[in-house]
Design a protein around this motif. Structure first.
Motif, PDB file in Angstrom:
ATOM      1  N   LYS A  45       0.831  -1.199   0.000  1.00  0.00           N
ATOM      2  CA  LYS A  45       0.000   0.000   0.000  1.00  0.00           C
ATOM      3  C   LYS A  45       0.866   1.250   0.000  1.00  0.00           C
ATOM      4  O   LYS A  45       1.703   1.437   0.877  1.00  0.00           O
ATOM      5  N   ARG A  46       0.661   2.087  -0.996  1.00  0.00           N
ATOM      6  CA  ARG A  46       1.434   3.316  -1.144  1.00  0.00           C
ATOM      7  C   ARG A  46       0.503   4.521  -1.268  1.00  0.00           C
ATOM      8  O   ARG A  46      -0.701   4.386  -1.480  1.00  0.00           O
ATOM      9  N   LYS A  51      -2.951  12.023  -1.846  1.00  0.00           N
ATOM     10  CA  LYS A  51      -2.835  11.159  -0.662  1.00  0.00           C
ATOM     11  C   LYS A  51      -3.860  10.028  -0.634  1.00  0.00           C
ATOM     12  O   LYS A  51      -4.195   9.507   0.433  1.00  0.00           O
ATOM     13  N   HIS A  53      -4.736   6.047  -1.585  1.00  0.00           N
ATOM     14  CA  HIS A  53      -3.908   4.847  -1.475  1.00  0.00           C
ATOM     15  C   HIS A  53      -4.112   3.917  -2.671  1.00  0.00           C
ATOM     16  O   HIS A  53      -5.202   3.858  -3.237  1.00  0.00           O
ATOM     17  N   ASP A  69       5.542  -3.711   5.618  1.00  0.00           N
ATOM     18  CA  ASP A  69       5.463  -2.244   5.700  1.00  0.00           C
ATOM     19  C   ASP A  69       6.693  -1.598   6.325  1.00  0.00           C
ATOM     20  O   ASP A  69       6.605  -0.581   7.015  1.00  0.00           O
ATOM     21  N   THR A  70       7.858  -2.216   6.099  1.00  0.00           N
ATOM     22  CA  THR A  70       9.124  -1.651   6.575  1.00  0.00           C
ATOM     23  C   THR A  70      10.053  -1.473   5.387  1.00  0.00           C
ATOM     24  O   THR A  70      10.376  -2.444   4.701  1.00  0.00           O
ATOM     25  N   TRP A 118       2.313   3.972   3.042  1.00  0.00           N
ATOM     26  CA  TRP A 118       1.156   4.580   3.711  1.00  0.00           C
ATOM     27  C   TRP A 118       1.478   5.044   5.128  1.00  0.00           C
ATOM     28  O   TRP A 118       0.865   5.985   5.640  1.00  0.00           O
ATOM     29  N   ASN A 119       2.486   4.414   5.759  1.00  0.00           N
ATOM     30  CA  ASN A 119       2.821   4.762   7.145  1.00  0.00           C
ATOM     31  C   ASN A 119       4.078   5.628   7.275  1.00  0.00           C
ATOM     32  O   ASN A 119       4.586   5.808   8.378  1.00  0.00           O
ATOM     33  N   GLN A 120       4.550   6.188   6.171  1.00  0.00           N
ATOM     34  CA  GLN A 120       5.677   7.123   6.235  1.00  0.00           C
ATOM     35  C   GLN A 120       5.122   8.538   6.450  1.00  0.00           C
ATOM     36  O   GLN A 120       5.230   9.418   5.601  1.00  0.00           O
ATOM     37  N   TYR A 121       4.546   8.735   7.608  1.00  0.00           N
ATOM     38  CA  TYR A 121       3.805   9.965   7.899  1.00  0.00           C
ATOM     39  C   TYR A 121       4.684  11.216   7.820  1.00  0.00           C
ATOM     40  O   TYR A 121       4.237  12.266   7.358  1.00  0.00           O
TER      41      TYR A 121
END
Length: 208
Positions: A45-46, A51, A53, A69-70, A118-121
């Motif tokens: 998920k990107r 913004k 997804h 997701d890492t 998605w989690n690279q806030y």
């Protein structure tokens, strides 16, 4: 106006790419299946335009026990997860080929900011300062030819901002041809945790 032309170019070039590269796709699919257990494609998920997804596609280069997701460069010992075929795919950037489909269906562009996880806030927030989340993400972009994995968040976002400021045919052409050179030289690929003192030279390239 240019963004409409850019989209038409993306459709045309990605379709040509899918047709011409289909034999290579088949060979790589077979090689991945014989090399290790797991699916041929890796979906992740990107963050796309505005913004939203979407699932980016890559040829799988890591085994199925890899933490999800890492980013690879944040893994303590990524080598233990990368498959034999995966090493070749990453070195040659052939693992990115399935993203031609993402481009064809309009989720990505050939040139643009690389889509964040998605989690690279922090990266997403930093890109907001430059409007870099308001254009389609790309297969390659200005940041990728000026450091790739070596860049810290603030420098990567600023480089994406430079692309937004200068977006146009010649900027895209420059990114495209410089990417080919970078891939051949394997510039900027980091498989372990990024070292902070490796970024000084990248700062000098921000506005070039």
């Amino acid at each position: 106006m240019y963004m409409k032309i850019k989209r038409l170019l993306d459709i045309f070039l990605s379709l040509i790419g899918l047709l011409i590269l289909s034999p290579i796709f088949l060979i790589l699919i077979l090689a991945i299946k014989f090399d290790s257990k797991g699916p041929v494609l890796f979906k992740q998920k990107r963050v796309g335009i505005n913004k939203t997804h979407f699932n980016i596609l890559k040829f799988r280069t890591m085994n199925i026990t890899t933490p999800k997701d890492t980013p690879t460069h944040l893994l303590e010992n990524p080598e233990q997860y990368i498959t034999k075929m995966g090493k070749f795919l990453r070195k040659t950037s052939l693992d990115e080929l399935p993203q031609i489909w993402n481009i064809f269906v309009g989720q990505m562009s050939i040139i643009g900011p690389r889509p964040a996880l998605w989690n690279q806030y922090s990266l997403i927030e930093e890109r907001d300062k430059y409007g870099a989340n308001d254009v389609p993400p790309g297969l390659t972009g200005w940041a990728q030819i000026n450091g790739r994995d070596e860049l810290p968040i603030e420098v990567k976002a600023r480089l994406d901002g430079v692309y937004i400021e200068k977006i146009g045919f010649w900027m895209d052409a420059k990114c495209f041809f410089k990417t080919i050179i970078s891939v051949v030289k394997s510039d900027g690929v980091v498989e372990g945790e990024t070292r902070k003192n490796e970024i000084a030279s990248s700062r000098e390239n921000i506005t070039k």
